[in-house]
Design an enzyme around this catalytic site. Structure first.
Site, short mmCIF file in Angstrom:
data_model
loop_
_atom_site.label_atom_id
_atom_site.label_comp_id
_atom_site.label_asym_id
_atom_site.label_seq_id
_atom_site.Cartn_x
_atom_site.Cartn_y
_atom_site.Cartn_z
N GLN A 78 0.76 -1.26 0.15
CA GLN A 78 -0.20 -0.03 0.03
C GLN A 78 0.83 1.27 0.10
O GLN A 78 1.84 1.32 0.62
CB GLN A 78 -0.97 0.08 1.19
CG GLN A 78 -1.80 0.96 1.16
CD GLN A 78 -2.84 1.22 2.51
OE1 GLN A 78 -1.94 1.51 3.60
NE2 GLN A 78 -3.99 0.98 2.24
N CYS A 108 -6.21 7.09 5.37
CA CYS A 108 -5.70 7.37 6.70
C CYS A 108 -6.18 8.66 7.20
O CYS A 108 -6.07 9.61 6.53
CB CYS A 108 -4.10 7.47 6.39
SG CYS A 108 -3.40 7.64 7.96
N ASP A 210 -14.53 -3.93 12.08
CA ASP A 210 -15.31 -4.64 13.10
C ASP A 210 -15.65 -6.08 12.74
O ASP A 210 -16.31 -6.82 13.40
CB ASP A 210 -16.73 -3.82 13.49
CG ASP A 210 -16.39 -2.46 13.96
OD1 ASP A 210 -15.21 -1.95 14.22
OD2 ASP A 210 -17.19 -1.51 14.11
N GLY A 232 -8.39 -6.78 10.78
CA GLY A 232 -7.29 -5.79 11.27
C GLY A 232 -6.90 -6.12 12.88
O GLY A 232 -6.48 -6.86 13.37
N ARG A 233 -7.77 -5.12 13.80
CA ARG A 233 -7.27 -5.33 15.16
C ARG A 233 -7.46 -6.70 15.90
O ARG A 233 -6.52 -6.97 16.57
CB ARG A 233 -8.09 -4.28 15.84
CG ARG A 233 -7.63 -2.69 15.51
CD ARG A 233 -8.53 -1.64 15.96
NE ARG A 233 -10.19 -1.91 15.26
CZ ARG A 233 -10.88 -1.13 15.52
NH1 ARG A 233 -11.00 -0.19 16.53
NH2 ARG A 233 -12.15 -1.14 14.79
C1 LIG Z 1 -2.92 0.34 14.59
C2 LIG Z 1 -3.59 0.54 13.04
C3 LIG Z 1 -2.93 1.01 11.99
C4 LIG Z 1 -3.42 1.19 10.78
N1 LIG Z 1 -2.68 1.58 9.67
C5 LIG Z 1 -3.27 1.36 8.30
C6 LIG Z 1 -2.68 1.65 7.25
O1 LIG Z 1 -1.50 1.63 7.12
N2 LIG Z 1 -3.37 1.46 6.24
C7 LIG Z 1 -4.82 1.56 5.84
O2 LIG Z 1 -5.31 1.52 4.85
N3 LIG Z 1 -5.42 1.01 7.02
C8 LIG Z 1 -4.80 1.16 8.13
N4 LIG Z 1 -5.57 0.90 9.40
C9 LIG Z 1 -6.92 0.66 9.24
C10 LIG Z 1 -7.39 -0.89 9.13
O3 LIG Z 1 -6.68 -1.46 8.11
C11 LIG Z 1 -8.75 -1.17 9.09
O4 LIG Z 1 -9.56 -0.64 8.02
C12 LIG Z 1 -9.53 -0.74 10.45
O5 LIG Z 1 -8.60 -1.17 11.46
C13 LIG Z 1 -10.71 -1.33 10.56
O6 LIG Z 1 -10.71 -2.85 10.59
P1 LIG Z 1 -10.89 -3.36 12.04
O7 LIG Z 1 -12.06 -3.24 12.91
O8 LIG Z 1 -10.90 -5.15 11.57
O9 LIG Z 1 -9.58 -3.28 12.68
C14 LIG Z 1 -5.02 0.94 10.53
C15 LIG Z 1 -5.61 0.46 11.76
C16 LIG Z 1 -5.02 0.38 13.04
C17 LIG Z 1 -5.67 -0.17 14.18
#
Ligand SMILES: Cc1cc2nc3c(=O)[nH]c(=O)nc-3n(C[C@H](O)[C@H](O)[C@H](O)COP(=O)(O)O)c2cc1C
Length: 353
Positions: A78, A108, A210, A232-233
Protein backbone atom coordinates in the site's frame (compact mmCIF):
# COMPACT_ATOMS: atom_id res chain seq x y z
CA UNK A 1 -25.94 -19.07 6.96
CA UNK A 2 -22.74 -20.75 5.88
CA UNK A 3 -20.62 -18.89 3.39
CA UNK A 4 -17.53 -20.67 2.15
CA UNK A 5 -14.58 -18.46 3.09
CA UNK A 6 -12.10 -20.70 1.28
CA UNK A 7 -13.55 -19.79 -2.11
CA UNK A 8 -11.06 -18.29 -4.57
CA UNK A 9 -11.78 -14.93 -6.18
CA UNK A 10 -10.00 -12.63 -8.62
CA UNK A 11 -8.56 -9.21 -7.91
CA UNK A 12 -7.74 -8.10 -11.45
CA UNK A 13 -5.91 -11.16 -12.74
CA UNK A 14 -4.56 -12.18 -9.32
CA UNK A 15 -6.15 -15.25 -7.77
CA UNK A 16 -6.94 -14.71 -4.11
CA UNK A 17 -7.27 -18.06 -2.35
CA UNK A 18 -9.93 -17.17 0.19
CA UNK A 19 -12.31 -14.48 1.28
CA UNK A 20 -10.37 -13.34 4.34
CA UNK A 21 -7.89 -10.47 3.96
CA UNK A 22 -5.42 -9.28 6.59
CA UNK A 23 -5.66 -5.51 7.03
CA UNK A 24 -2.78 -3.12 6.46
CA UNK A 25 -1.81 -1.61 9.79
CA UNK A 26 0.96 0.93 10.27
CA UNK A 27 3.31 -0.15 13.04
CA UNK A 28 1.94 -3.69 12.91
CA UNK A 29 1.96 -5.19 9.40
CA UNK A 30 5.61 -6.19 9.26
CA UNK A 31 6.62 -9.21 7.25
CA UNK A 32 6.34 -11.50 10.27
CA UNK A 33 2.72 -10.40 10.77
CA UNK A 34 1.85 -10.93 7.12
CA UNK A 35 3.49 -14.34 6.92
CA UNK A 36 1.69 -15.39 10.05
CA UNK A 37 -1.56 -14.12 8.56
CA UNK A 38 -1.07 -16.29 5.49
CA UNK A 39 -0.31 -19.34 7.66
CA UNK A 40 -3.50 -18.83 9.65
CA UNK A 41 -5.84 -18.51 6.70
CA UNK A 42 -5.70 -15.02 5.16
CA UNK A 43 -5.99 -15.28 1.38
CA UNK A 44 -4.38 -11.86 0.90
CA UNK A 45 -2.08 -9.79 3.08
CA UNK A 46 -1.07 -6.17 2.81
CA UNK A 47 1.90 -4.07 3.81
CA UNK A 48 1.41 -1.07 5.99
CA UNK A 49 1.09 2.26 4.19
CA UNK A 50 4.37 3.21 2.55
CA UNK A 51 5.21 6.86 1.90
CA UNK A 52 5.74 7.69 -1.76
CA UNK A 53 7.91 10.63 -0.72
CA UNK A 54 10.00 8.24 1.36
CA UNK A 55 10.44 5.92 -1.62
CA UNK A 56 11.37 8.86 -3.82
CA UNK A 57 14.00 10.06 -1.38
CA UNK A 58 15.45 6.60 -0.95
CA UNK A 59 14.71 6.67 2.77
CA UNK A 60 16.20 3.45 4.09
CA UNK A 61 13.41 2.70 6.55
CA UNK A 62 10.76 3.27 3.86
CA UNK A 63 12.54 1.00 1.42
CA UNK A 64 12.58 -1.68 4.09
CA UNK A 65 8.78 -1.80 3.82
CA UNK A 66 9.18 -3.02 0.24
CA UNK A 67 10.78 -6.30 1.25
CA UNK A 68 8.69 -9.24 0.18
CA UNK A 69 9.17 -12.84 1.35
CA UNK A 70 8.46 -15.85 -0.83
CA UNK A 71 5.66 -17.14 1.39
CA UNK A 72 3.63 -13.94 1.52
CA UNK A 73 2.02 -14.07 -1.90
CA UNK A 74 -0.47 -12.84 -2.82
CA UNK A 75 0.61 -9.57 -1.23
CA UNK A 76 -0.54 -6.00 -1.73
CA UNK A 77 1.84 -3.15 -1.01
CA UNK A 78 0.00 0.00 0.00
CA UNK A 79 1.29 3.44 -0.93
CA UNK A 80 0.21 6.93 0.04
CA UNK A 81 1.06 10.24 -1.54
CA UNK A 82 -0.42 13.25 -3.27
CA UNK A 83 1.61 13.76 -6.43
CA UNK A 84 0.57 11.68 -9.48
CA UNK A 85 4.06 11.52 -11.02
CA UNK A 86 5.65 10.44 -7.74
CA UNK A 87 2.87 7.87 -7.23
CA UNK A 88 3.57 6.46 -10.70
CA UNK A 89 7.29 6.19 -9.98
CA UNK A 90 6.64 4.52 -6.62
CA UNK A 91 4.28 2.09 -8.34
CA UNK A 92 7.09 0.89 -10.58
CA UNK A 93 9.23 0.29 -7.49
CA UNK A 94 6.46 -1.62 -5.78
CA UNK A 95 6.09 -3.86 -8.82
CA UNK A 96 9.86 -4.40 -8.98
CA UNK A 97 9.84 -5.31 -5.29
CA UNK A 98 7.64 -8.29 -6.07
CA UNK A 99 4.18 -7.24 -4.90
CA UNK A 100 1.14 -8.75 -6.60
CA UNK A 101 -1.16 -5.77 -6.12
CA UNK A 102 -0.62 -2.04 -5.62
CA UNK A 103 -3.02 -0.57 -3.09
CA UNK A 104 -3.60 3.15 -2.65
CA UNK A 105 -4.45 4.60 0.75
CA UNK A 106 -7.40 7.01 0.73
CA UNK A 107 -8.35 6.22 4.29
CA UNK A 108 -5.65 7.35 6.70
CA UNK A 109 -7.24 9.97 9.00
CA UNK A 110 -4.02 11.00 10.76
CA UNK A 111 -3.29 14.70 10.38
CA UNK A 112 0.39 14.18 9.55
CA UNK A 113 -0.79 12.37 6.40
CA UNK A 114 -3.95 14.31 5.49
CA UNK A 115 -2.25 17.70 5.70
CA UNK A 116 0.03 16.61 2.85
CA UNK A 117 -3.02 15.99 0.64
CA UNK A 118 -2.80 12.21 0.99
CA UNK A 119 -4.85 9.54 2.77
CA UNK A 120 -8.42 10.39 3.73
CA UNK A 121 -8.13 13.99 2.46
CA UNK A 122 -8.60 12.50 -1.03
CA UNK A 123 -12.18 11.63 -0.09
CA UNK A 124 -12.94 15.35 -0.25
CA UNK A 125 -11.11 15.88 -3.55
CA UNK A 126 -12.50 13.35 -6.00
CA UNK A 127 -10.86 14.88 -9.09
CA UNK A 128 -7.40 14.63 -7.58
CA UNK A 129 -8.18 11.16 -6.22
CA UNK A 130 -9.00 10.03 -9.76
CA UNK A 131 -5.83 11.60 -11.13
CA UNK A 132 -3.79 9.63 -8.59
CA UNK A 133 -5.52 6.35 -9.46
CA UNK A 134 -5.05 7.01 -13.19
CA UNK A 135 -1.36 7.72 -12.67
CA UNK A 136 -0.85 4.55 -10.66
CA UNK A 137 -2.92 2.37 -13.00
CA UNK A 138 -1.06 3.81 -15.99
CA UNK A 139 2.32 2.95 -14.47
CA UNK A 140 1.37 -0.39 -13.00
CA UNK A 141 1.80 -3.81 -14.55
CA UNK A 142 -0.15 -5.05 -11.49
CA UNK A 143 -3.81 -4.61 -10.60
CA UNK A 144 -4.49 -1.48 -8.57
CA UNK A 145 -6.82 -1.36 -5.60
CA UNK A 146 -7.93 1.48 -3.37
CA UNK A 147 -8.71 1.44 0.34
CA UNK A 148 -10.92 4.21 1.65
CA UNK A 149 -13.19 5.37 4.44
CA UNK A 150 -16.83 6.48 3.97
CA UNK A 151 -15.82 10.17 3.81
CA UNK A 152 -14.19 12.85 5.88
CA UNK A 153 -17.17 14.07 7.93
CA UNK A 154 -19.42 11.99 10.16
CA UNK A 155 -22.36 10.62 8.20
CA UNK A 156 -20.63 11.31 4.87
CA UNK A 157 -21.55 9.14 1.90
CA UNK A 158 -18.68 10.40 -0.26
CA UNK A 159 -17.40 6.87 -0.86
CA UNK A 160 -20.51 6.05 -2.90
CA UNK A 161 -19.87 8.85 -5.38
CA UNK A 162 -16.14 8.38 -5.40
CA UNK A 163 -16.08 4.57 -5.69
CA UNK A 164 -17.46 4.27 -9.24
CA UNK A 165 -15.20 7.11 -10.38
CA UNK A 166 -12.13 5.35 -8.97
CA UNK A 167 -13.12 2.21 -10.85
CA UNK A 168 -13.48 4.22 -14.06
CA UNK A 169 -10.00 5.64 -13.34
CA UNK A 170 -8.53 2.14 -13.16
CA UNK A 171 -9.10 0.63 -9.70
CA UNK A 172 -9.72 -3.12 -9.98
CA UNK A 173 -10.96 -3.48 -6.39
CA UNK A 174 -12.15 -1.22 -3.56
CA UNK A 175 -11.82 -1.76 0.16
CA UNK A 176 -14.25 0.20 2.30
CA UNK A 177 -13.83 0.91 6.00
CA UNK A 178 -17.19 2.60 6.53
CA UNK A 179 -16.24 4.99 9.29
CA UNK A 180 -15.58 8.65 8.61
CA UNK A 181 -12.07 10.04 8.96
CA UNK A 182 -13.37 12.23 11.81
CA UNK A 183 -14.58 9.13 13.62
CA UNK A 184 -11.09 7.59 13.70
CA UNK A 185 -11.96 4.27 15.43
CA UNK A 186 -14.98 5.35 17.49
CA UNK A 187 -18.52 4.16 16.87
CA UNK A 188 -19.09 1.24 14.53
CA UNK A 189 -18.39 0.48 10.89
CA UNK A 190 -21.66 0.96 8.98
CA UNK A 191 -21.60 -1.88 6.49
CA UNK A 192 -24.91 -0.81 4.95
CA UNK A 193 -22.65 1.55 2.97
CA UNK A 194 -20.51 -1.39 1.92
CA UNK A 195 -23.65 -3.05 0.53
CA UNK A 196 -24.53 0.12 -1.37
CA UNK A 197 -21.02 0.37 -2.79
CA UNK A 198 -21.14 -3.26 -3.92
CA UNK A 199 -24.32 -2.49 -5.86
CA UNK A 200 -22.67 0.47 -7.60
CA UNK A 201 -19.44 -1.06 -8.92
CA UNK A 202 -18.53 -4.10 -10.97
CA UNK A 203 -15.23 -4.81 -9.21
CA UNK A 204 -14.79 -6.85 -6.01
CA UNK A 205 -15.30 -4.91 -2.80
CA UNK A 206 -13.52 -5.82 0.44
CA UNK A 207 -15.39 -5.00 3.66
CA UNK A 208 -13.20 -3.67 6.48
CA UNK A 209 -14.23 -2.77 10.00
CA UNK A 210 -15.24 -4.61 13.16
CA UNK A 211 -14.94 -8.10 11.72
CA UNK A 212 -13.82 -10.03 14.78
CA UNK A 213 -15.40 -13.48 14.51
CA UNK A 214 -16.65 -16.08 12.07
CA UNK A 215 -20.24 -15.13 12.82
CA UNK A 216 -19.55 -11.47 12.08
CA UNK A 217 -17.60 -12.34 8.91
CA UNK A 218 -20.49 -14.43 7.64
CA UNK A 219 -23.03 -11.70 8.38
CA UNK A 220 -20.97 -9.00 6.68
CA UNK A 221 -20.38 -11.15 3.59
CA UNK A 222 -24.04 -12.18 3.38
CA UNK A 223 -25.51 -8.72 3.91
CA UNK A 224 -23.10 -6.73 1.72
CA UNK A 225 -22.27 -9.01 -1.19
CA UNK A 226 -18.59 -8.16 -0.62
CA UNK A 227 -15.99 -10.43 -2.19
CA UNK A 228 -14.05 -10.63 1.06
CA UNK A 229 -13.81 -9.39 4.62
CA UNK A 230 -10.72 -7.69 6.01
CA UNK A 231 -9.57 -8.22 9.59
CA UNK A 232 -7.33 -5.79 11.42
CA UNK A 233 -7.33 -5.24 15.16
CA UNK A 234 -8.76 -8.65 16.00
CA UNK A 235 -5.66 -10.28 14.50
CA UNK A 236 -3.13 -8.23 16.46
CA UNK A 237 -1.15 -10.78 18.46
CA UNK A 238 -3.99 -13.14 17.70
CA UNK A 239 -3.67 -15.16 14.49
CA UNK A 240 -6.14 -17.60 16.08
CA UNK A 241 -8.90 -15.09 15.27
CA UNK A 242 -8.15 -15.71 11.59
CA UNK A 243 -8.28 -19.46 12.16
CA UNK A 244 -11.62 -19.12 13.93
CA UNK A 245 -13.03 -17.01 11.10
CA UNK A 246 -11.93 -19.70 8.65
CA UNK A 247 -13.89 -22.27 10.69
CA UNK A 248 -11.44 -23.81 13.19
CA UNK A 249 -12.45 -22.83 16.70
CA UNK A 250 -9.57 -24.53 18.50
CA UNK A 251 -8.19 -22.27 21.23
CA UNK A 252 -4.40 -22.06 21.25
CA UNK A 253 -2.49 -23.62 24.12
CA UNK A 254 -0.15 -21.46 26.23
CA UNK A 255 2.77 -23.17 24.49
CA UNK A 256 1.42 -22.26 21.05
CA UNK A 257 0.88 -18.66 22.08
CA UNK A 258 4.41 -18.32 23.41
CA UNK A 259 5.92 -20.12 20.40
CA UNK A 260 4.14 -17.83 17.94
CA UNK A 261 5.28 -14.79 19.92
CA UNK A 262 8.87 -16.05 19.97
CA UNK A 263 8.81 -16.71 16.22
CA UNK A 264 7.33 -13.27 15.66
CA UNK A 265 10.09 -11.71 17.78
CA UNK A 266 12.87 -13.51 15.92
CA UNK A 267 11.50 -12.68 12.49
CA UNK A 268 11.00 -9.06 13.50
CA UNK A 269 14.60 -8.79 14.70
CA UNK A 270 15.73 -10.16 11.35
CA UNK A 271 13.60 -7.57 9.58
CA UNK A 272 14.00 -4.46 11.73
CA UNK A 273 17.17 -5.19 13.67
CA UNK A 274 17.48 -5.67 17.41
CA UNK A 275 17.39 -2.00 18.35
CA UNK A 276 14.17 -1.06 16.53
CA UNK A 277 12.50 -4.36 17.41
CA UNK A 278 12.99 -3.82 21.14
CA UNK A 279 10.49 -0.95 21.29
CA UNK A 280 8.33 -2.16 18.41
CA UNK A 281 7.64 -5.51 20.05
CA UNK A 282 6.45 -4.16 23.40
CA UNK A 283 2.85 -3.65 22.31
CA UNK A 284 2.74 -7.21 20.99
CA UNK A 285 3.41 -8.75 24.42
CA UNK A 286 0.05 -7.54 25.70
CA UNK A 287 -1.69 -8.50 22.47
CA UNK A 288 -0.39 -12.07 22.56
CA UNK A 289 -0.49 -12.71 26.27
CA UNK A 290 -3.74 -10.88 27.05
CA UNK A 291 -7.23 -12.26 26.36
CA UNK A 292 -6.98 -14.17 29.65
CA UNK A 293 -4.08 -16.28 28.40
CA UNK A 294 -1.52 -15.11 30.98
CA UNK A 295 -1.80 -12.94 34.09
CA UNK A 296 -1.61 -9.21 33.41
CA UNK A 297 1.46 -8.85 35.64
CA UNK A 298 3.43 -11.12 33.30
CA UNK A 299 3.21 -8.60 30.46
CA UNK A 300 4.26 -5.80 32.84
CA UNK A 301 7.28 -7.85 33.77
CA UNK A 302 8.27 -8.46 30.13
CA UNK A 303 8.11 -4.81 29.06
CA UNK A 304 10.52 -3.93 31.85
CA UNK A 305 13.22 -6.45 30.92
CA UNK A 306 16.28 -4.78 29.39
CA UNK A 307 16.98 -7.12 26.45
CA UNK A 308 15.04 -9.29 24.04
CA UNK A 309 17.15 -12.28 25.10
CA UNK A 310 15.78 -11.90 28.60
CA UNK A 311 12.23 -11.57 27.32
CA UNK A 312 12.74 -14.80 25.39
CA UNK A 313 14.13 -16.60 28.45
CA UNK A 314 11.26 -15.43 30.61
CA UNK A 315 8.69 -16.56 28.04
CA UNK A 316 10.29 -19.98 27.79
CA UNK A 317 10.35 -20.28 31.58
CA UNK A 318 6.61 -19.58 31.66
CA UNK A 319 5.84 -22.18 28.99
CA UNK A 320 8.79 -24.59 28.60
CA UNK A 321 6.96 -26.74 26.04
CA UNK A 322 6.91 -23.75 23.68
CA UNK A 323 10.48 -24.65 22.72
CA UNK A 324 9.25 -27.71 20.83
CA UNK A 325 6.39 -25.89 19.13
CA UNK A 326 8.86 -23.20 18.07
CA UNK A 327 11.23 -25.79 16.62
CA UNK A 328 8.40 -27.19 14.54
CA UNK A 329 7.40 -23.71 13.33
CA UNK A 330 11.00 -22.95 12.38
CA UNK A 331 11.26 -26.25 10.51
CA UNK A 332 8.15 -25.46 8.53
CA UNK A 333 9.17 -21.88 7.68
CA UNK A 334 10.82 -21.34 4.30
CA UNK A 335 14.42 -20.27 4.06
CA UNK A 336 14.57 -16.54 4.82
CA UNK A 337 17.08 -16.17 2.00
CA UNK A 338 14.15 -16.64 -0.38
CA UNK A 339 13.00 -13.10 0.11
CA UNK A 340 13.54 -10.46 -2.52
CA UNK A 341 16.41 -8.36 -1.23
CA UNK A 342 16.65 -4.68 -1.88
CA UNK A 343 19.92 -5.24 -3.76
CA UNK A 344 17.95 -6.78 -6.57
CA UNK A 345 15.77 -3.71 -7.01
CA UNK A 346 16.49 -1.03 -9.60
CA UNK A 347 19.30 1.26 -8.56
CA UNK A 348 17.04 4.31 -8.77
CA UNK A 349 15.42 3.01 -5.62
CA UNK A 350 18.36 4.37 -3.74
CA UNK A 351 17.92 7.77 -5.33
CA UNK A 352 21.34 7.33 -6.89
CA UNK A 353 20.41 6.21 -10.42
C1 LIG B 1 -2.81 0.44 14.35
C2 LIG B 1 -3.55 0.59 13.05
C3 LIG B 1 -2.86 0.97 11.93
C4 LIG B 1 -3.53 1.09 10.70
N1 LIG B 1 -2.81 1.40 9.58
C5 LIG B 1 -3.43 1.40 8.36
C6 LIG B 1 -2.68 1.57 7.16
O1 LIG B 1 -1.44 1.71 7.17
N2 LIG B 1 -3.36 1.58 5.99
C7 LIG B 1 -4.72 1.42 5.94
O2 LIG B 1 -5.30 1.43 4.84
N3 LIG B 1 -5.45 1.23 7.05
C8 LIG B 1 -4.84 1.18 8.26
N4 LIG B 1 -5.56 0.93 9.39
C9 LIG B 1 -7.01 0.63 9.26
C10 LIG B 1 -7.24 -0.88 9.14
O3 LIG B 1 -6.67 -1.40 7.96
C11 LIG B 1 -8.74 -1.22 9.18
O4 LIG B 1 -9.38 -0.66 8.05
C12 LIG B 1 -9.42 -0.72 10.46
O5 LIG B 1 -8.63 -1.00 11.60
C13 LIG B 1 -10.81 -1.33 10.65
O6 LIG B 1 -10.73 -2.72 10.71
P1 LIG B 1 -10.75 -3.57 12.12
O7 LIG B 1 -11.99 -3.18 12.85
O8 LIG B 1 -10.74 -4.99 11.63
O9 LIG B 1 -9.51 -3.19 12.87
C14 LIG B 1 -4.92 0.84 10.62
C15 LIG B 1 -5.61 0.47 11.77
C16 LIG B 1 -4.94 0.33 12.98
C17 LIG B 1 -5.71 -0.10 14.19
Amino acid sequence: MNIDLTETWLLGDVEIPGRLVLAPMAGVSVQAFRRQGRRYGAGLVCSEMVSVAGIQHGNERTLGYLRVASDEHPLAIQIFGSDPAAMAEATRMVAAAGADIVDINFGCPVRKVTKTGAGASMLADPDQACRLVEAVAGASPLPVSVKMRRGVENGSRACLELGPRLVAAGARSLTLHPRSAKQMYTGTADHSLTAELVSLVDVPVIASGDVTSRARAQTVLATTGAAAVMVGRAAQGNPWALREIMGDETEPTREEVVAELLLFMRETVRELGEHRSFGFLKKFYGWYLGRGRFPRAFKQELVQLPTLAEVEQRLLAAAPGARFVLERLLDEAPDPQDEVLLDSLPISLYGGG
